[in-house]
Scaffold this motif. Structure first.
Motif, PDB file in Angstrom:
ATOM      1  N   PHE A 144      -3.659   0.639  -3.113  1.00 31.56           N
ATOM      2  CA  PHE A 144      -4.050   0.476  -2.246  1.00 31.56           C
ATOM      3  C   PHE A 144      -5.404  -0.505  -1.940  1.00 31.56           C
ATOM      4  O   PHE A 144      -6.118   0.409  -2.378  1.00 31.56           O
ATOM      5  CB  PHE A 144      -3.641   1.740  -1.138  1.00 31.56           C
TER       6      PHE A 144
ATOM      7  N   LYS B 232      -1.488   9.412   3.629  1.00 28.01           N
ATOM      8  CA  LYS B 232       0.323   9.284   4.312  1.00 28.01           C
ATOM      9  C   LYS B 232       1.143   8.506   3.690  1.00 28.01           C
ATOM     10  O   LYS B 232       1.741   9.057   3.381  1.00 28.01           O
ATOM     11  CB  LYS B 232       0.243   8.286   5.615  1.00 28.01           C
ATOM     12  N   PRO B 233       0.889   7.100   2.763  1.00 27.21           N
ATOM     13  CA  PRO B 233       1.492   7.134   1.633  1.00 27.21           C
ATOM     14  C   PRO B 233       1.641   8.003   0.480  1.00 27.21           C
ATOM     15  O   PRO B 233       2.804   8.113   0.366  1.00 27.21           O
ATOM     16  CB  PRO B 233       1.050   5.715   1.247  1.00 27.21           C
TER      17      PRO B 233
ATOM     18  N   GLU C 187       3.169  11.334   2.453  1.00 30.65           N
ATOM     19  CA  GLU C 187       5.075  11.108   2.957  1.00 30.65           C
ATOM     20  C   GLU C 187       5.742   9.474   1.844  1.00 30.65           C
ATOM     21  O   GLU C 187       7.227  10.488   1.076  1.00 30.65           O
ATOM     22  CB  GLU C 187       4.830  10.901   4.355  1.00 30.65           C
ATOM     23  N   SER C 188       5.062   9.124   1.305  1.00 32.88           N
ATOM     24  CA  SER C 188       5.661   7.701   1.353  1.00 32.88           C
ATOM     25  C   SER C 188       6.534   7.748  -0.752  1.00 32.88           C
ATOM     26  O   SER C 188       7.302   7.702  -1.051  1.00 32.88           O
ATOM     27  CB  SER C 188       5.783   6.891   0.943  1.00 32.88           C
ATOM     28  N   LEU C 189       5.169   8.488  -1.104  1.00 33.20           N
ATOM     29  CA  LEU C 189       5.566   9.023  -2.670  1.00 33.20           C
ATOM     30  C   LEU C 189       5.685   9.931  -2.825  1.00 33.20           C
ATOM     31  O   LEU C 189       5.688  10.726  -3.690  1.00 33.20           O
ATOM     32  CB  LEU C 189       3.960   8.924  -2.784  1.00 33.20           C
ATOM     33  N   GLU C 190       6.446  11.286  -1.627  1.00 35.21           N
ATOM     34  CA  GLU C 190       6.323  12.434  -2.311  1.00 35.21           C
ATOM     35  C   GLU C 190       7.697  12.850  -3.295  1.00 35.21           C
ATOM     36  O   GLU C 190       7.740  13.956  -4.223  1.00 35.21           O
ATOM     37  CB  GLU C 190       7.455  13.066  -0.523  1.00 35.21           C
TER      38      GLU C 190
ATOM     39  N   PRO D  38      -4.259   2.697   4.996  1.00 34.36           N
ATOM     40  CA  PRO D  38      -3.866   4.057   4.777  1.00 34.36           C
ATOM     41  C   PRO D  38      -3.311   4.292   3.427  1.00 34.36           C
ATOM     42  O   PRO D  38      -2.677   3.594   2.649  1.00 34.36           O
ATOM     43  CB  PRO D  38      -2.132   3.323   5.612  1.00 34.36           C
TER      44      PRO D  38
END
Lengths: 402, 402
Positions: A285, A129-130, A133-136, A126
């Protein structure tokens, strides 16, 4: 939720297996599967859904088209057609995204449907998406990554078993880890396409894969591996990009990576993506970069996101294409290997040009020297001087990730 | 979108900085900030929003409460109150989630609002969202992780600089990397809480942190580091859990990790989570496990998810609590260190009991021996035999991650 699947090869089967094994939790109905050769699938559990005729697929009603046939055409046409019919699309097709991502994202936006492609980069990891979204809230400043499983397998095997590139490639082809025509993998095109997708999303500018500096692994020989070991390093095909003062630079090339680094622990079919955000720092990752189940897992996650109506911003693909610089404009280290009898002259010249150098090996045939310089431009200058003075015509260089 | 923030320490400031630096992209308005001591913040840009009175916070209108005060109470009361008032909650509070996650998730569900806690595990590393969303179709079979930055810093420093636990802890406390009362970190409670959150989400069963086998790092001495180096290993405080035949086992303990592994490359304040899914295989996430900006980045991502109405399934917290086995029920390797003059007797006894052993060191004072056994139960048996026979009363053991 109804889906149609184009392509029933490795990844397609991985996805279908996952839908099957989760059917009690998630109600996903496969309505049609497009294949090239129906007779190959006559014993399949889904034989009744399998067709060679794309019109038969599009005649069905479904919410998501999962495109897993690869290549530019007809995949592009099918995806475009689906999006224009207001059908969401999930794809693993990095070649197409790298080439036509801008057009497809625009069409998806105009039709208010989702286009998702987690499986296109890093297989089962993944990462898109991270990143999105997660690091926006982060400004991503740079990234480096091992993005191609075939070349990582070849380089790991060369390193571990002291085998030549040709031997390992042949073996990999026999085992099905490398394609009969391995160009896209070994020349770094596949990695560059994935790096361009990551870079486009990270820097919020459209980065085109052919604009990176590209160098494959086909010229890596046993001597390079020997020097790498001597330096406490491995050789990896690394994609790196960075943004500084609104300028993007990037490459895909074989580089030396220190044995102390995470990168050096990512071998064989594994991939790694390291993102450097202004707040979060370095986030990495790691996982399997290809294969039936990992890639199927990523495509399944995209299907679920659409099912759960989770939207995700990929507007950066529609931004203007940005120029990419092909050299490194800050401190860099490189191993230079010269085939020349004029070692003393070369050492003297390098001594005059760089603030730090270290002789790694000096034999009758070869001089290997590690240099630290302020930019890659200086390396090119040094090599140009040496060439102009007639000291050496045959040389190689290997940057080190620092 | 309006938010109220409880707590304006390190993480709170990290979050506010991120909201500030992204204000052109995202319209997030801070309406109130609760602090302990208002006078400390009188020069803050947000001084006019800062209050010591929680009623003043709850009197405002807002969509999200971000809880960053930590500890069980009054954090729990505040979160409960917000959820019951149909206000979404973002928290970094692993202590509270590990203790009351079940209750809070139930309340959030009943009130149809979101409770999000990416920042509670792994600091800035995006890991809960990838686990829940990106790996949804996978059965997670096991995980192992380095989840506590303080202990990882201490162990890294002991290893790199040959310093004792006491020396490094003192230095870490002076530098603010370790708390005055370091119990929660060094005894593994913090890591166990995070492991319980990950395990609950991964195995879809409620796993309670105190049910893991817990062993801290305070008894690790220079001799252990010496043996680790001799074995080509480092010592890390690792949390590991796995599910097999509907049974969960897990621990937080110092273990030997091989220098070839990814884990051994994760030093100082960095954390790693390795998830093992039935389809995706091993996926690893690495990054800074604590700190102002990384943790602020994770809390910001949760706020954005709520803003973008992306929902995420965390029902597993409401499932029945499952029993956790404290020993390893499959192949394991361990280093046993005996302080005893009866070395030959101990070696003979071990030789009779295990299928593989290797003497690492045998001095006048100590015998260090590496054994391979079928389960941890066997190690306990061996130690019990040796103790009963009177061969040795003082011993230590260190499992190796395999």
């Amino acid at each position: 939720m109804k889906i149609a699947i184009l392509g029933y090869g490795t990844v397609g089967k991985g996805l279908v297996d996952m839908i099957d094994s989760n059917k009690e939790k998630r109600n996903i109905k496969i309505v049609s599967i497009l294949v090239n050769n129906k007779s190959k699938h006559k014993d399949s559990k889904y034989a009744n859904l399998i067709t060679e005729d794309v019109e038969e697929v599009f005649n069905k009603e479904f919410d998501i088209l999962v495109e897993l046939i690869g290549g530019l055409n007809p995949a592009y046409e099918y995806i475009k057609r689906a999006l224009e019919s207001k059908i969401n699309v999930v794809t693993a097709n990095k070649d197409m995204l790298a080439e036509y991502g801008d057009k497809l994202v625009t069409i998806a936006k105009e039709n208010n449907v989702s286009l998702r492609f987690e499986a296109s980069v890093g297989g089962g990891i993944p990462v898109l998406k991270p990143l999105i979204e997660s690091l926006e809230g982060n400004l991503i400043k740079s990234m480096y990554a091992i993005l191609n499983g075939t070349t990582n397998y070849i380089l790991s095997k060369m390193y571990d078993e002291n085998l030549s590139y040709e031997e390992v490639l042949k073996e990999a082809q026999e085992l099905g880890f490398a394609e009969a025509n391995p160009e896209s993998d070994v020349e770094g095109y596949d990695a560059a396409r994935k790096l361009s997708i990551l870079s486009t999303l990270a820097y919020d500018r459209r980065v085109y894969w052919r604009d990176f500096y590209l160098e494959g692994i086909s010229r890596i020989d046993m001597k390079d591996i020997y020097y790498a070991k001597k330096l406490g390093c491995k050789i990896k095909l690394v994609g790196k990009s960075e943004i500084s003062d609104e300028k993007i630079s990037g490459y895909v090339r074989p580089v030396l990576v220190d044995n102390d680094s995470l990168l050096s622990r990512v071998d064989n079919e594994y991939n790694i993506v390291v993102l450097n955000g202004n707040s979060v720092g370095e986030v990495s990752f790691v996982g399997k970069g290809a294969g039936k189940e990992p890639t199927g897992s990523a495509a399944y996650a995209d299907v679920i996101d659409i099912l759960d109506k989770r939207v995700c911003n990929i507007d950066s693909f529609t931004k203007e294409k940005i120029e990419v610089e092909k050299t490194i404009n800050h401190n860099c280290e490189a191993l230079l290997i010269f085939k020349s009898p004029k070692k003393d002259e070369i050492i003297d010249l390098i001594n005059d040009c760089v603030y730090d150098h270290r002789i790694i090996d000096s034999t009758k045939e070869e001089l290997a020297i590690m240099i630290s310089v302020d930019s890659e431009y200086e390396i090119n200058n040094i090599l140009c001087f040496i060439n102009n003075k007639g000291y050496c015509k045959e040389y190689r260089r290997l940057l080190k990730i620092i």
